[in-house]
Design an enzyme around this catalytic site. Structure first.
Site, mmCIF file in Angstrom:
data_model
loop_
_atom_site.group_PDB
_atom_site.id
_atom_site.type_symbol
_atom_site.label_atom_id
_atom_site.label_comp_id
_atom_site.label_asym_id
_atom_site.label_seq_id
_atom_site.Cartn_x
_atom_site.Cartn_y
_atom_site.Cartn_z
ATOM 1 N N LYS A 122 -8.730 -1.919 5.635
ATOM 2 C CA LYS A 122 -9.069 -2.531 4.475
ATOM 3 C C LYS A 122 -8.155 -3.480 4.354
ATOM 4 C CE LYS A 122 -9.298 1.610 2.996
ATOM 5 N NZ LYS A 122 -9.477 3.033 2.303
ATOM 6 N N ASP B 40 -15.453 2.050 7.391
ATOM 7 C CA ASP B 40 -14.366 3.107 6.778
ATOM 8 C C ASP B 40 -14.884 3.940 5.696
ATOM 9 O OD1 ASP B 40 -11.637 4.055 6.553
ATOM 10 O OD2 ASP B 40 -11.794 3.106 4.566
ATOM 11 N N SER C 252 -7.887 3.609 8.907
ATOM 12 C CA SER C 252 -8.469 3.360 7.625
ATOM 13 C C SER C 252 -7.866 2.476 6.919
ATOM 14 C CB SER C 252 -8.768 4.966 6.971
ATOM 15 O OG SER C 252 -9.343 4.829 5.858
ATOM 16 N N HIS D 175 0.956 -1.131 0.003
ATOM 17 C CA HIS D 175 -0.088 0.087 0.192
ATOM 18 C C HIS D 175 0.979 1.313 -0.009
ATOM 19 C CE1 HIS D 175 -3.451 2.635 0.870
ATOM 20 N NE2 HIS D 175 -2.711 3.174 1.451
ATOM 21 N N ARG E 16 -15.014 12.458 7.080
ATOM 22 C CA ARG E 16 -13.683 13.051 7.443
ATOM 23 C C ARG E 16 -13.382 14.110 6.440
ATOM 24 N NH1 ARG E 16 -9.878 8.123 7.856
ATOM 25 N NH2 ARG E 16 -8.394 9.812 7.894
#
Lengths: 428, 428
Positions: A191, A165, A187, A86, A172
């Site tokens: 995931k 989320d 968050s 990620h 947010r």
């Protein structure tokens, strides 16, 4: 969920720098997902979390509660190790494209759930969608089949993963609470953990074009996420990497696919190759493969083979010509000297304004739009030489793109350029 | 309002401890009142204000913006000085009832807009509504006429005054942001300034039964409000007064009217008389009357005369018998000694649970319910003597009321009682 709490008590606890109990956290996420906690209450709680922080135990429980709000994928039936990467997002960050097939070469499965771009950072799915026929949406069964057959898949996350989320992120975004490290970390990690990967490598970007401008905060985020991964039994390491200048020579969609193909063909810009190989090594090590030589697999075409099968499995034609922007405009070097700075944020905003990115989720991106760089910081340039080419289908966008670049191309004498490392640190 | 701003920018500014510009503040209040800023955005901003504070200039502008959200009353046509009092709320605080007519005796007009009780603190309107026929709602014209004829009016604030505050208060109530001093101060002062009084005396309560338990915070609130009053050209002083034990010997509705009548008849509990006279002196001084003797006006019946006319002008029958609770239960002293403590919060909660107060705005209060005290801290008591009488129409409430009092009646040897001043300080 048998116990019930009062939302105002929970807000007050965090407001007064207290610690939320595991049961309070579970209730908060569940009640918010069900609409029992109102948006305005969650917004007040998010701001209190942003300003007063959360303990490691609170963040871990918050993440678990978000995972439990939806389904959890399970790749154990594959009989292979799984790994994922990620990136917190940058300009010209096409690394996922060569990386996923490269890692799959070594028999490790890569279930890479990706997103679309918002603002000046590009999205992996937007880039891949410039390939004719390619589709991002797969069912869980299609994903499993592709992982078994090809070993790598890059696709959109289904709505079933961490729905809390999704709701929380939208809130947010409009309440100035995106920047809370506990909320960012939970968050991302909710995931990735729900996705069921066995190991994870985080590429945490630092610099002007990154979400985190500041190394200390990037480090805090990286450490928090590595901790959350470990808590959930996912082997997780993070690299802190430089995002003061774009990665590679392209920022856009089709032009980034093109650059990825150069890397998969054994060429491509040095920084993109370096980061791809290093991330592949980290992913493979996390999956228990220590004797691999990913650089060789780029050179000898094995990674390209997996890429072609991966694209074809999702309906894409790996041989098809990529879309090209209808209009282009060249930006020239204003003076002789060394290119000292080429600001990532400015290039990212320029690419975005040219049509490569979107301002709102509903916007459509242009496949051919973006910025092609002809020189990177450190290069010697001469006045009047092309520095960049701006690409778009809609030429009225050139002026606003050039505005974004104004003052952010710095040319000067050789000695003035501070050394910049691509890989700043590794956090495990 | 020509300029427009982005709500998220404004939230971020306050989140990052910045200062909002006057134009940003004007826009925020106006946009929130019109629904352009969503509740979740205002909630996040409120939490940032609570945790990061506002400068004196920001609070002053915020207050002005709230005033400008609605109508502003004007009593200049009366040809008399006007003055008002606001209490931050306590247990047994019936002071407004004798005070308003007492001040009017000296030719100063008292336009006293009051509220209803919520939680353990009583509301002036709830108390007066126990008088048969009396009504709280007056039109602006009725209010003006009564001020001209009688000189004092206690009535409900119309919906036209500071509507932004009404919306904001409801939001703060459910988002854990009631306790922000800038928001409390601007909420109170916007209504008082919009009401158009020429001078104002604030009774800021400190102690267990008060909204502010802590003297430092009460002082900060008082200083903030005095500053806001001065900024708006309203001569404002504040008294910090003790609310660790109830005021007087009654906490309820009809029983507090009854005690107020004792004070207006020249008798009544010492602390109620002391505070009424002192506040009257402050209000009269603020209105430019320095030679008045309010204590004498209580003794000689002049204040009672104004009271009768004030009640009658609003449809009330000043001679009618007040409602009496159907059921009562006595609490006895458990030991011989000096009554050291009689906690204001506990008595307030007991009165509330007996039916004198409401948990939600929609609840109906019992006119006769409440707690009648037979001894105050400092008194010598004997085991088995009555300490309090609990009053309600619904006897199933006695147990929960007694629970609230448990452990909060302390009896001990004489020397153990710390001296407590009723009036702690004066802030001008």
């Amino acid at each position: 969920m048998t116990e019930s709490f009062d939302a105002v008590d929970i807000i007050r606890t965090k407001r007064d720098k207290g610690t939320l109990s595991p049961e309070q956290i579970d209730w908060t996420i569940d009640a918010y997902t069900r609409g029992v906690i109102a948006d305005e209450q969650m917004a007040a709680l998010n701001m209190a979390i942003l300003l007063n922080g959360m303990s490691r135990a609170e963040i871990s429980r918050w993440t678990t509660a978000m995972i439990n709000s939806g389904e959890r994928m399970d790749f154990s039936s594959l009989g292979k190790a799984t790994t994922d990467k990620h990136s917190t997002g940058g300009v010209g960050d096409k690394i996922t494209l060569p990386l996923a097939p490269l890692v799959a070469v070594f028999g490790v499965a890569v279930p890479q759930l990706s997103g679309r771009g918002l603002g000046h950072t590009g999205g992996t799915l937007d880039k891949l969608e410039s390939i004719p026929g390619w589709r991002a949406a797969l069912s869980n069964e299609e994903m499993m089949r592709q992982l078994a057959d090809v070993g790598a898949v890059i696709c959109a996350a289904g709505a079933g993963l961490a729905p809390a989320d999704k709701k929380l992120y939208a809130l947010r975004d409009v309440t100035g609470t995106v920047e809370a490290i506990p909320l960012i970390a939970s968050s991302i990690m909710s995931k990735k953990i729900a996705e069921g990967t066995g190991s994870l490598v985080l590429d945490v970007k630092v610099g002007s074009g990154a979400f985190m401008k500041d190394e200390a905060r990037a480090r805090e985020l990286a450490e928090t996420m590595v901790g959350l991964g470990s808590d959930a039994g996912v082997r997780t390491v993070a690299l802190l990497t430089n995002m003061n200048t774009p990665l590679g020579l392209t920022a856009g969609n089709a032009i980034e696919v093109e650059e990825s193909l150069e890397v998969l063909a054994g060429g491509g810009p040095e920084d993109v190759v370096e980061l791809t190989v290093r991330l592949a090594e980290e992913m493979l090590a996390g999956a228990g493969v220590h004797d691999a030589d990913p650089a060789a697999a780029l050179k000898d075409g094995r990674a390209m083979d997996v890429w072609r099968r991966m694209i074809a499995a999702q309906g894409g034609d790996p041989e098809a010509a990529l879309p090209v922007a209808r209009e282009s405009e060249t930006v020239y070097a204003p003076a002789d000297g060394v290119l000292l700075e080429l600001d990532a944020l400015s290039v990212g905003v320029a690419a975005w304004r040219l049509g490569a990115g979107r301002a709102r989720k509903e916007d459509v991106v242009q496949a051919g739009a973006g910025v092609r760089l002809h020189a990177k910081p450190g290069a010697l340039v001469r006045a009047g030489e092309p520095l960049m080419t701006l690409l778009t289908d809609t030429p009225e966008r050139f002026d606003r793109a050039k505005e974004a670049l104004e003052g952010d191309v710095v040319i000067g004498p050789e000695g003035d350029r501070p050394a910049q490392q691509l890989i700043i640190d590794r956090i495990a």
